[in-house]
Write a protein that holds these residues in place. Sequence first.
Motif, mmCIF file in Angstrom:
data_model
loop_
_atom_site.group_PDB
_atom_site.id
_atom_site.type_symbol
_atom_site.label_atom_id
_atom_site.label_comp_id
_atom_site.label_asym_id
_atom_site.label_seq_id
_atom_site.Cartn_x
_atom_site.Cartn_y
_atom_site.Cartn_z
ATOM 1 N N THR A 30 0.809 -1.225 0.000
ATOM 2 C CA THR A 30 0.000 0.000 0.000
ATOM 3 C C THR A 30 0.847 1.281 0.000
ATOM 4 O OG1 THR A 30 -1.787 -1.221 1.025
ATOM 5 C CG2 THR A 30 -1.908 1.177 1.170
ATOM 6 N N CYS A 80 -12.489 -0.434 0.174
ATOM 7 C CA CYS A 80 -11.249 -1.210 0.156
ATOM 8 C C CYS A 80 -11.512 -2.479 0.951
ATOM 9 C CB CYS A 80 -10.077 -0.421 0.756
ATOM 10 S SG CYS A 80 -10.319 0.007 2.498
ATOM 11 N N ALA A 81 -10.532 -3.359 1.032
ATOM 12 C CA ALA A 81 -10.753 -4.618 1.756
ATOM 13 C C ALA A 81 -10.952 -4.371 3.249
ATOM 14 C CB ALA A 81 -9.583 -5.581 1.522
ATOM 15 N N ALA A 82 -10.222 -3.399 3.814
ATOM 16 C CA ALA A 82 -10.407 -3.103 5.244
ATOM 17 C C ALA A 82 -11.854 -2.698 5.504
ATOM 18 C CB ALA A 82 -9.453 -1.981 5.669
ATOM 19 N N ILE A 85 -13.958 -5.779 5.496
ATOM 20 C CA ILE A 85 -13.878 -6.545 6.748
ATOM 21 C C ILE A 85 -14.829 -5.927 7.769
ATOM 22 C CG2 ILE A 85 -12.394 -7.289 8.662
ATOM 23 C CD1 ILE A 85 -9.997 -7.053 6.652
ATOM 24 N N TYR A 124 -1.500 -5.225 9.006
ATOM 25 C CA TYR A 124 -1.140 -4.949 7.605
ATOM 26 C C TYR A 124 -0.979 -3.451 7.370
ATOM 27 C CZ TYR A 124 -6.188 -4.187 7.310
ATOM 28 O OH TYR A 124 -7.459 -3.743 7.531
ATOM 29 N N VAL A 168 -7.859 -14.999 8.473
ATOM 30 C CA VAL A 168 -7.031 -14.179 7.593
ATOM 31 C C VAL A 168 -6.118 -15.092 6.792
ATOM 32 C CG1 VAL A 168 -5.320 -12.334 7.478
ATOM 33 C CG2 VAL A 168 -7.109 -12.258 9.237
ATOM 34 N N SER A 170 -3.142 -14.897 4.579
ATOM 35 C CA SER A 170 -2.131 -13.900 4.214
ATOM 36 C C SER A 170 -0.769 -14.399 4.645
ATOM 37 C CB SER A 170 -2.434 -12.590 4.950
ATOM 38 O OG SER A 170 -1.316 -11.729 4.932
ATOM 39 N N ASP A 197 -10.607 -12.894 5.355
ATOM 40 C CA ASP A 197 -9.868 -11.777 4.766
ATOM 41 C C ASP A 197 -8.776 -12.388 3.890
ATOM 42 O OD1 ASP A 197 -8.157 -9.735 4.115
ATOM 43 O OD2 ASP A 197 -7.486 -9.339 6.167
ATOM 44 N N ALA A 199 -7.259 -10.522 1.406
ATOM 45 C CA ALA A 199 -7.070 -9.251 0.692
ATOM 46 C C ALA A 199 -6.100 -9.345 -0.479
ATOM 47 C CB ALA A 199 -6.622 -8.171 1.671
ATOM 48 N N ALA A 200 -4.952 -10.011 -0.257
ATOM 49 C CA ALA A 200 -3.935 -10.026 -1.316
ATOM 50 C C ALA A 200 -3.949 -11.359 -2.065
ATOM 51 C CB ALA A 200 -2.563 -9.770 -0.709
ATOM 52 N N SER A 219 -8.807 -7.265 -1.918
ATOM 53 C CA SER A 219 -8.475 -5.908 -2.387
ATOM 54 C C SER A 219 -8.425 -5.913 -3.906
ATOM 55 C CB SER A 219 -7.101 -5.472 -1.885
ATOM 56 O OG SER A 219 -7.056 -5.432 -0.487
ATOM 57 N N GLN A 221 -7.262 -3.540 -5.719
ATOM 58 C CA GLN A 221 -6.085 -2.803 -6.200
ATOM 59 C C GLN A 221 -4.802 -3.611 -6.088
ATOM 60 O OE1 GLN A 221 -7.608 -2.339 -3.359
ATOM 61 N NE2 GLN A 221 -6.270 -1.641 -1.711
ATOM 62 N N LYS A 222 -4.858 -4.782 -5.497
ATOM 63 C CA LYS A 222 -3.620 -5.565 -5.368
ATOM 64 C C LYS A 222 -3.356 -6.287 -6.696
ATOM 65 C CE LYS A 222 -3.524 -5.315 -0.381
ATOM 66 N NZ LYS A 222 -3.769 -5.945 0.916
#
Length: 381
Positions: A30, A80-82, A85, A124, A168, A170, A197, A199-200, A219, A221-222
Amino acid sequence: MKSSDQPDAADALRRSYGLKRLINAAGSFTPAGVSRSSPAVRDAVSAALSDFYIIEELQQRAGAAVAEWAGAEAAAVTHCAAAGITLAIAAAIAGADPRRVAALPDTVGLPVRVVLPAGHAVNYGHPVTQDIRLAGGIPALAGTEEACPPDQLAKELNRPGTACLLLVSSRLAKGPPVDLGRAVALAHEAGMPAIIDGAAQDMRLPELLATDADLVLVSAQKYLAAPTAGLVIGKAGWVKAVRAHEAGIGRAMKPSKEALAGVLAAVGERRSLDMNRWKADQAAKASRFVEGAAGLPGIGVRAIPDPAGMPFPRVEVKVDPATAGLDATALAAALKAGDPAIWVMEHQLAEGLLVLELVGVTTQEIAAIVERIAELLPRSR
Ligand SMILES: *Cc1c(COP(=O)(O)O)cnc(C)c1O
């Protein structure tokens, strides 16, 4: 992913505002701007910005496209992913009842405990437990960072006042991996939803959805390289409950029209991407780096698989200070201080390792990184 498909525009932006050039070998990070979007995504964003659209229509189209791509019942887009969540937790705590939605984060009389394996309480950039608290939830850690056996998880899930399970997926998770499918089943046995989660990990979506999780958060944008947005993917009833919170705490977490348009374009591109070819390109970039850096004094370089199961290698650069003339920490700092700045993953510097992810790096930039490392090694001059 070219170095920039608008080199002039990117250079002009840097010149206008005095911004540094950055080569990002630190992954979908990020603080580094996360990813490079394609021209098609950029054009969709630009078209969205210059006109009016019915946001509900954009949200519907984007949700349908994401759900179809993911092979899930439903999907929606958040800021966004946050945000995803927090809104998933809000849905688990308060459902879709308008009065409860409007009352959050006040949760009087509602179940608020959100169970997560202790090793999944990742940071994160901020603690993931804060995403829980923002919805009025209270994190309840199961097990320890070293181990979270199923009986510990079941014990926490069956305590009164529990709203849901959060997992999570990750590289940041600590300890031995938790069996996600098993954990989801335990949540369902306890009569509550399970949220992952991821996210990535959009490239592992099929595996994450196969756990039978109610919601998986990603996410955009990842690795999907859309503008910043969160994808909420899963069972229709839960996706609908998440969307109900757009009229509540989700106001501050809404997707922009340009993000929705960018997600549509990025998902379209991913669906037509030749994945095998993409993987081969990523492997070739790692090999190119390894070959380029192989002869440097005091440097040991090798490609390793992504530790979180993503389908591309990373490169590990082992620095032997006695031969190289500087240690890993000094080398990373010198790379950062140059122009262009070069960012690498720094989590293993103490072990003498620089770790590089090359997904967002072009072949030209690979040559530039190798050249810079060579310049920085006193012994190679
Ligand atoms: C990046 C990340 C997030 C946050 O995603 P945003 O889209 O930046 O809000 C959450 N969890 C994990 C594991 C991440 O890697």
